[in-house]
Write an enzyme that holds these catalytic residues in place. Structure first.
Site, PDB file in Angstrom:
ATOM      1  N   ASP A  61       0.884  -1.078   0.069  1.00 36.60           N
ATOM      2  CA  ASP A  61      -0.052   0.094  -0.145  1.00 36.60           C
ATOM      3  C   ASP A  61       0.953   1.272  -0.013  1.00 36.60           C
ATOM      4  O   ASP A  61       1.755   1.415   0.791  1.00 36.60           O
ATOM      5  CB  ASP A  61      -0.963   0.010   1.177  1.00 36.60           C
ATOM      6  CG  ASP A  61      -1.828   1.205   1.208  1.00 36.60           C
ATOM      7  OD1 ASP A  61      -2.607   1.212   0.262  1.00 36.60           O
ATOM      8  OD2 ASP A  61      -1.759   2.061   2.203  1.00 36.60           O
ATOM      9  N   THR A  94      -3.292   5.304  -4.039  1.00 35.86           N
ATOM     10  CA  THR A  94      -2.235   6.121  -3.675  1.00 35.86           C
ATOM     11  C   THR A  94      -0.890   5.711  -4.218  1.00 35.86           C
ATOM     12  O   THR A  94      -0.080   6.819  -4.299  1.00 35.86           O
ATOM     13  CB  THR A  94      -2.053   5.479  -2.141  1.00 35.86           C
ATOM     14  OG1 THR A  94      -1.793   4.071  -1.895  1.00 35.86           O
ATOM     15  CG2 THR A  94      -3.097   5.827  -1.365  1.00 35.86           C
ATOM     16  N   THR A  95      -0.712   4.558  -4.738  1.00 32.96           N
ATOM     17  CA  THR A  95       0.642   4.328  -5.526  1.00 32.96           C
ATOM     18  C   THR A  95       0.615   4.956  -6.741  1.00 32.96           C
ATOM     19  O   THR A  95       1.474   5.981  -7.341  1.00 32.96           O
ATOM     20  CB  THR A  95       0.865   2.927  -5.539  1.00 32.96           C
ATOM     21  OG1 THR A  95       0.842   2.149  -4.256  1.00 32.96           O
ATOM     22  CG2 THR A  95       2.268   2.587  -6.305  1.00 32.96           C
ATOM     23  N   ASP A 387      -9.470  -0.444   1.655  1.00 34.48           N
ATOM     24  CA  ASP A 387      -9.280   0.107   0.506  1.00 34.48           C
ATOM     25  C   ASP A 387     -10.510  -0.103  -0.464  1.00 34.48           C
ATOM     26  O   ASP A 387     -11.201   0.919  -1.182  1.00 34.48           O
ATOM     27  CB  ASP A 387      -7.879  -0.147  -0.163  1.00 34.48           C
ATOM     28  CG  ASP A 387      -6.629   0.465   0.209  1.00 34.48           C
ATOM     29  OD1 ASP A 387      -6.824   1.342   1.439  1.00 34.48           O
ATOM     30  OD2 ASP A 387      -5.544   0.081  -0.221  1.00 34.48           O
TER      31      ASP A 387
END
Length: 474
Positions: A61, A94-95, A387
């Site tokens: 994550d 997020t990445t 998520d």
């Protein structure tokens, strides 16, 4: 006479960077952050082992990784903040946002070296952003009015989110579990109604969705183990003053018997407090703080179930789902709202006892019980499922969907490239670099999977140029 001595505004030993040096420092820091998390992107992205004073975490994550590293580069810190905002607002991606931002900065470094002014680059990128957004909105599909198709959309979104996580082996099972939990919210989007509990033991496939609310506590000694039509008083109050703490207190008395009198006075105060609580008409008392033996005994004598030391988040969530309020004083029973539920009983999960609240006032409330072999697996499973739940909640609010697997990025890149071909001047060069940065996302996904990214992305580019905008990596 005017003094020409320079004024020192920096601390001793401070370093100053200006102009090209400062710009280069920002590029290097931000690109390094992108390269750090790039290897975790996509369904074949790799996990990272993070070691800190708090123990070991195994995760892919992006936000979790970036929160765990110390950074002093200001541009890199901005990228970390971007990942945090993405995590808070959307839950997943997020990445992706960090990789896209770092690729844009990598492209801008090249443009700056070609003597293109930063304002020209920004102007071109703003036009490219508007065009990319327009292309994405025009291509988005909306099945919000078709219940069957919308559930299938939600399932596909959950599968996509879980494909890059530890739960990928059981993505269909957990996608179904997450969709069921979110659809119970009936569009409210209140994720606090979905409680996640981690219990070691068993395998990941032993996880399940339970209606109602599970509190990870035990019922007190000699308390009723099952109560129907429960009226719950939720409190945050000290219930540990039934004894004089002689070892921590300086007490001056004429005789030892006086200490006994002090203890008796303390007990009477506690008895009065318990009586005030019982007068609220509750048959269940849940306290954020400890409940000592004497008040616990008084509650048991009155037939009231007493539960102590419920964790703060558990109490807050319990108040929400049962429709009650957290009380700290008990002089005005009329002003305290009690929580309600049909049945409270003790249940076993693995080797642990928990308290189950069935038929709570907030009907959409539910609990997901995660099972797994180790703490690290359970922690990562919780992050992965969280998520998925966040993304599904956002999709219920905004029902438009687009294709994944790099398809949307290639669609936007194609639209930006076509617009850039019509614009004269240096802005077109900046727009082309924007399109190139977008294409780096499917490139990275292919690289992480061990495929020939140059071949696959060039094929994708040709297909999208030909108008086949549904094509992506599989």
């Amino acid at each position: 006479m005017v003094s020409l001595n320079p004024v020192q505004i920096f601390n001793a030993g401070a370093e100053e960077e200006k102009a090209e040096t400062a710009r280069l420092s920002s590029f290097v820091g931000a690109i390094a952050i992108g390269d750090l998390v790039k290897s975790t992107l996509g369904p074949k992205g790799m996990d990272k082992i993070l070691q800190s004073s708090g123990g070991i975490e195994v995760t892919n994550d992006g936000a979790t990784i970036l929160k765990s590293i110390g950074i002093d580069n200001p541009a890199a810190k901005i990228l970390v903040d971007i990942s945090k905002v993405q995590d808070d607002e959307v839950g997943d991606g997020t990445t992706s946002v960090v990789v896209l931002a770092s690729e844009l900065l990598r492209e801008s470094e090249s443009l700056i070296s070609q003597k293109i002014h930063p304002q020209t680059i920004i102007s071109g990128w703003r036009k490219a952003t508007d065009e990319a957004r327009r292309a994405l909105q025009n291509f988005a599909r909306d099945n919000g009015n078709n219940e069957t198709k919308f559930r299938e959309d939600l399932m596909n979104i959950a599968r996509t989110t879980l494909s890059s996580k530890i739960l990928t082996q059981y993505k269909d099972y957990f996608a179904n579990l997450a969709v069921d939990a979110v659809l119970r919210l009936k569009g409210s989007g209140n994720l606090d109604a979905i409680h996640l509990i981690k219990k070691s033991g068993g395998g990941l496939q032993d996880s399940y969705l339970d209606e109602g609310f599970l509190l990870d506590k035990k019922i007190g000694v000699n308390q009723p183990k099952r109560i129907e039509n429960a009226k719950i008083l939720i409190a945050n109050t000290p219930m540990d003053t039934d004894k004089v703490k002689v070892f921590g207190t300086k007490v001056k008395v004429d005789a030892v018997s006086k200490v006994a009198e002090l203890e008796l006075a303390e007990k009477e105060k506690m008895r009065d407090k318990v009586n005030k609580i019982i007068k609220h008409g509750c048959n269940v008392f849940i306290n954020r703080q400890l409940i000592y033996n004497y008040p616990e005994q008084l509650f048991a004598d009155a037939g009231v179930m007493a539960i102590e030391h419920a964790d703060f988040e558990g109490v807050e969530r319990l108040a929400l789902v049962t429709g009650g309020e957290i009380a700290s004083t008990f002089d005005s029973p009329d002003h305290v709202r009690l929580g309600k539920c049909n049945v409270i009983e003790e249940v076993m999960i693995g080797e642990d006892k928990l308290i189950k609240f069935s038929g709570v006032e907030m009907g959409e409330a539910c609990t997901i019980v995660l099972r797994g072999a180790t703490k690290q697996i359970l922690d990562e499973a919780e992050r992965s499922l969280h998520d998925a739940l966040c993304v599904l909640t956002q999709t219920v609010k905004e029902t438009k969907t687009v294709f994944g697997g790099g398809s949307s990025e290639m669609l936007m890149a194609d639209a930006v490239s076509k617009l850039a071909a019509k614009i004269p001047g240096k802005e077109a060069v900046a727009m082309e670099s924007y399109a190139k940065a977008l294409r780096m996302l499917p490139t990275t996904i292919a690289d992480n999977a061990g495929y020939d990214s140059a071949q696959l992305v060039s094929e994708l580019r040709a297909l999208h140029t030909a108008g086949k905008h549904t094509m992506g990596l599989k």
